[in-house]
Design an enzyme around this catalytic site. Structure first.
Site, mmCIF file in Angstrom:
data_model
loop_
_atom_site.group_PDB
_atom_site.id
_atom_site.type_symbol
_atom_site.label_atom_id
_atom_site.label_comp_id
_atom_site.label_asym_id
_atom_site.label_seq_id
_atom_site.Cartn_x
_atom_site.Cartn_y
_atom_site.Cartn_z
ATOM 1 N N LYS A 47 37.715 -2.069 52.819
ATOM 2 C CA LYS A 47 36.661 -2.908 53.401
ATOM 3 C C LYS A 47 37.315 -4.087 54.113
ATOM 4 O O LYS A 47 38.059 -4.851 53.507
ATOM 5 C CB LYS A 47 35.717 -3.392 52.306
ATOM 6 C CG LYS A 47 34.642 -4.327 52.833
ATOM 7 C CD LYS A 47 33.602 -4.644 51.792
ATOM 8 C CE LYS A 47 32.579 -5.621 52.349
ATOM 9 N NZ LYS A 47 31.536 -5.933 51.382
ATOM 10 N N GLU A 99 45.247 0.483 49.192
ATOM 11 C CA GLU A 99 43.990 0.145 48.501
ATOM 12 C C GLU A 99 43.341 1.414 47.934
ATOM 13 O O GLU A 99 42.906 1.438 46.780
ATOM 14 C CB GLU A 99 42.993 -0.513 49.479
ATOM 15 C CG GLU A 99 43.218 -1.995 49.737
ATOM 16 C CD GLU A 99 42.746 -2.872 48.579
ATOM 17 O OE1 GLU A 99 42.272 -2.340 47.562
ATOM 18 O OE2 GLU A 99 42.862 -4.105 48.691
ATOM 19 N N LYS A 150 34.854 0.801 55.711
ATOM 20 C CA LYS A 150 33.799 -0.066 56.214
ATOM 21 C C LYS A 150 34.382 -1.240 56.967
ATOM 22 O O LYS A 150 35.331 -1.841 56.459
ATOM 23 C CB LYS A 150 32.997 -0.567 55.004
ATOM 24 C CG LYS A 150 31.906 -1.534 55.331
ATOM 25 C CD LYS A 150 31.343 -2.090 54.057
ATOM 26 C CE LYS A 150 30.325 -3.145 54.395
ATOM 27 N NZ LYS A 150 29.818 -3.791 53.219
ATOM 28 N N TYR A 192 21.637 2.511 58.777
ATOM 29 C CA TYR A 192 20.277 1.980 58.782
ATOM 30 C C TYR A 192 19.348 2.876 59.592
ATOM 31 O O TYR A 192 18.134 2.734 59.527
ATOM 32 C CB TYR A 192 20.284 0.544 59.337
ATOM 33 C CG TYR A 192 21.105 -0.378 58.461
ATOM 34 C CD1 TYR A 192 20.574 -0.862 57.277
ATOM 35 C CD2 TYR A 192 22.425 -0.702 58.779
ATOM 36 C CE1 TYR A 192 21.327 -1.677 56.435
ATOM 37 C CE2 TYR A 192 23.184 -1.507 57.951
ATOM 38 C CZ TYR A 192 22.626 -1.985 56.776
ATOM 39 O OH TYR A 192 23.383 -2.775 55.934
ATOM 40 N N ARG A 236 24.221 -10.280 56.500
ATOM 41 C CA ARG A 236 24.250 -11.570 55.783
ATOM 42 C C ARG A 236 23.016 -12.396 56.113
ATOM 43 O O ARG A 236 22.526 -13.150 55.275
ATOM 44 C CB ARG A 236 25.534 -12.332 56.118
ATOM 45 C CG ARG A 236 26.761 -11.650 55.527
ATOM 46 C CD ARG A 236 28.042 -12.407 55.832
ATOM 47 N NE ARG A 236 29.217 -11.640 55.441
ATOM 48 C CZ ARG A 236 30.451 -11.938 55.820
ATOM 49 N NH1 ARG A 236 30.683 -12.997 56.583
ATOM 50 N NH2 ARG A 236 31.469 -11.178 55.434
ATOM 51 N N LYS A 277 35.669 -14.434 54.168
ATOM 52 C CA LYS A 277 36.039 -13.604 53.011
ATOM 53 C C LYS A 277 37.445 -13.018 53.157
ATOM 54 O O LYS A 277 37.771 -11.992 52.580
ATOM 55 C CB LYS A 277 34.997 -12.500 52.827
ATOM 56 C CG LYS A 277 33.572 -13.028 52.615
ATOM 57 C CD LYS A 277 32.611 -11.931 52.172
ATOM 58 C CE LYS A 277 31.211 -12.491 51.932
ATOM 59 N NZ LYS A 277 30.271 -11.452 51.429
ATOM 60 N N SER A 297 25.710 -3.315 59.676
ATOM 61 C CA SER A 297 24.589 -3.932 60.376
ATOM 62 C C SER A 297 24.906 -4.291 61.830
ATOM 63 O O SER A 297 24.087 -4.069 62.719
ATOM 64 C CB SER A 297 24.145 -5.176 59.611
ATOM 65 O OG SER A 297 25.237 -6.062 59.423
#
Ligand code: PBG
Length: 342
Positions: A210, A250, A265, A330, A220, A234, A291
């Site tokens: 990610k 990872e 992602k 979505y 968000r 982040k 999004s």
């Protein structure tokens, strides 16, 4: 206009004119027959936003066509998804400001919004799979996925909360828990906690690769975590977009720790990562069309710059080509309807 083709060119392309790739592209039935990749409703996961109030739908301005749903409306949406053959939902709760805190206590309450929603869906539409994000950002006043201690995200203390959150979700009936927080070691800890609590069949979908991405903006805003996060970022836990070998590292750790499914992602800017992860581990690999990717396609439609259905199909088929086994999008309801019509 054969005279315009130089003799040299013809000599180096001895297959021409015998080989003509266009032959098989001339008719729709021929293209259909030779399509190497398929997109099916079986591949789709619908992310949904649920809010506490009674208002059936609160539209999200930066995600045209998508709303925050009341619990009642969520049931209707889940039913529609199940009828269309969409295998699973991913639930994202919108937590009101007065329930957010520095320590994110709300995250692991058995009766929190997320867990209530899971119970209601499981009771009424048991045939649809339920995936739940494990991360603290909907619940923290500062908007981070982890606990902020002395102005740093504390990895190990965060994991303790994440484990409690995951167990509460499994207790409520979640089929898959999906840690999206990017703390080190959380997959193993969550696996141990789930097993100890009596949920050995609750699967883990790890947001393994990610990235710290600007494409999460509309999400968000939908959750209200943009406001909490403010100018902070982040980058101390989500991956640097410059890196790809690190994504494999990872993933390797999460596989060792017991992840059932890996996820990459965002999607489209990271197709190379998706391809490498699938090729390297040969494990179930999901991708999240986030999004911002959804918003760009809708913006193109609204401005008359493109057809959203065509742009969406091309994006989703790219994920399949790159190796995705399933896609969080979505557009799942819309796409399922289009696939049915074809
Ligand atoms: C929270 C989380 C995020 C998304 C899914 N889970 C946002 C973030 O990490 O800030 C993004 C999804 C999207 O943009 O559609 N851990």
């Amino acid at each position: 206009m054969i005279d315009n083709i130089s003799e040299d060119y013809i000599n180096t392309n001895r297959n021409f004119p015998k080989t003509r790739l266009r032959r098989s592209r001339l008719k729709p039935w021929f293209r259909q027959l030779l399509a190497e990749t398929q997109l099916s409703t079986d591949d789709l996961i619908l992310p949904v936003f649920v809010h506490e109030g009674q208002e059936a739908q609160i539209p999200i301005p930066s995600m045209p066509g998508i709303s925050r749903l009341s619990r009642e409306q969520l049931l209707r949406t889940a039913e529609e998804a199940a009828k269309l053959g969409i295998p699973a939902l991913a639930i994202f709760p919108v937590i009101p400001a007065d329930k957010k805190s520095a320590q994110a206590e709300e995250a692991y309450k058995t009766t929190n919004l997320c867990n209530q929603a899971i119970r209601q869906i499981k009771k009424n539409i048991p045939e649809i799979g339920i995936i739940c994000d494990v991360a603290l950002d909907p619940y923290t006043t500062h908007g981070h996925d982890g606990l902020l201690i002395d102005n740093e995200i504390d990895n190990d203390q965060t994991i303790e909360i994440l484990c409690r959150q995951a167990v509460a979700q499994a207790e409520a009936g979640a089929d898959i828990v999906a840690p999206s927080d990017m703390m080190d070691g959380r997959v193993g800890a969550i696996r141990t906690s789930l097993d100890k609590a009596g949920f050995p069949n609750c699967a883990i979908l790890s947001y393994a690769a990610k990235y710290a991405s600007a494409f999460y903006g509309p999400f968000r805003q939908a959750l209200g975590s943009a406001q909490s996060l403010g100018k902070k970022d982040k980058k101390s836990y989500q991956m640097n977009p410059t890196n790809s070998d690190e994504a494999l590292h990872e993933c390797a750790l999460d596989v060792q720790e017991g992840a059932d499914i890996l996820m990459v992602k965002p999607g489209m800017p990271y197709l190379d990562i998706l391809y490498r992860v699938k090729k390297t581990f040969l494990l179930p690999t999901f991708v999240y069309q986030v999004s911002g990717e959804y918003a760009m396609i809708q913006a193109a439609e609204q401005n008359g710059w493109g057809n959203s259905q065509a742009l969406m199909f091309e994006s989703l088929i790219a994920f399949k080509r790159a190796g995705a086994d399933a896609i969080l999008t979505y557009s799942a309801l819309e796409t399922a309807k289009h696939l049915k019509q074809r």
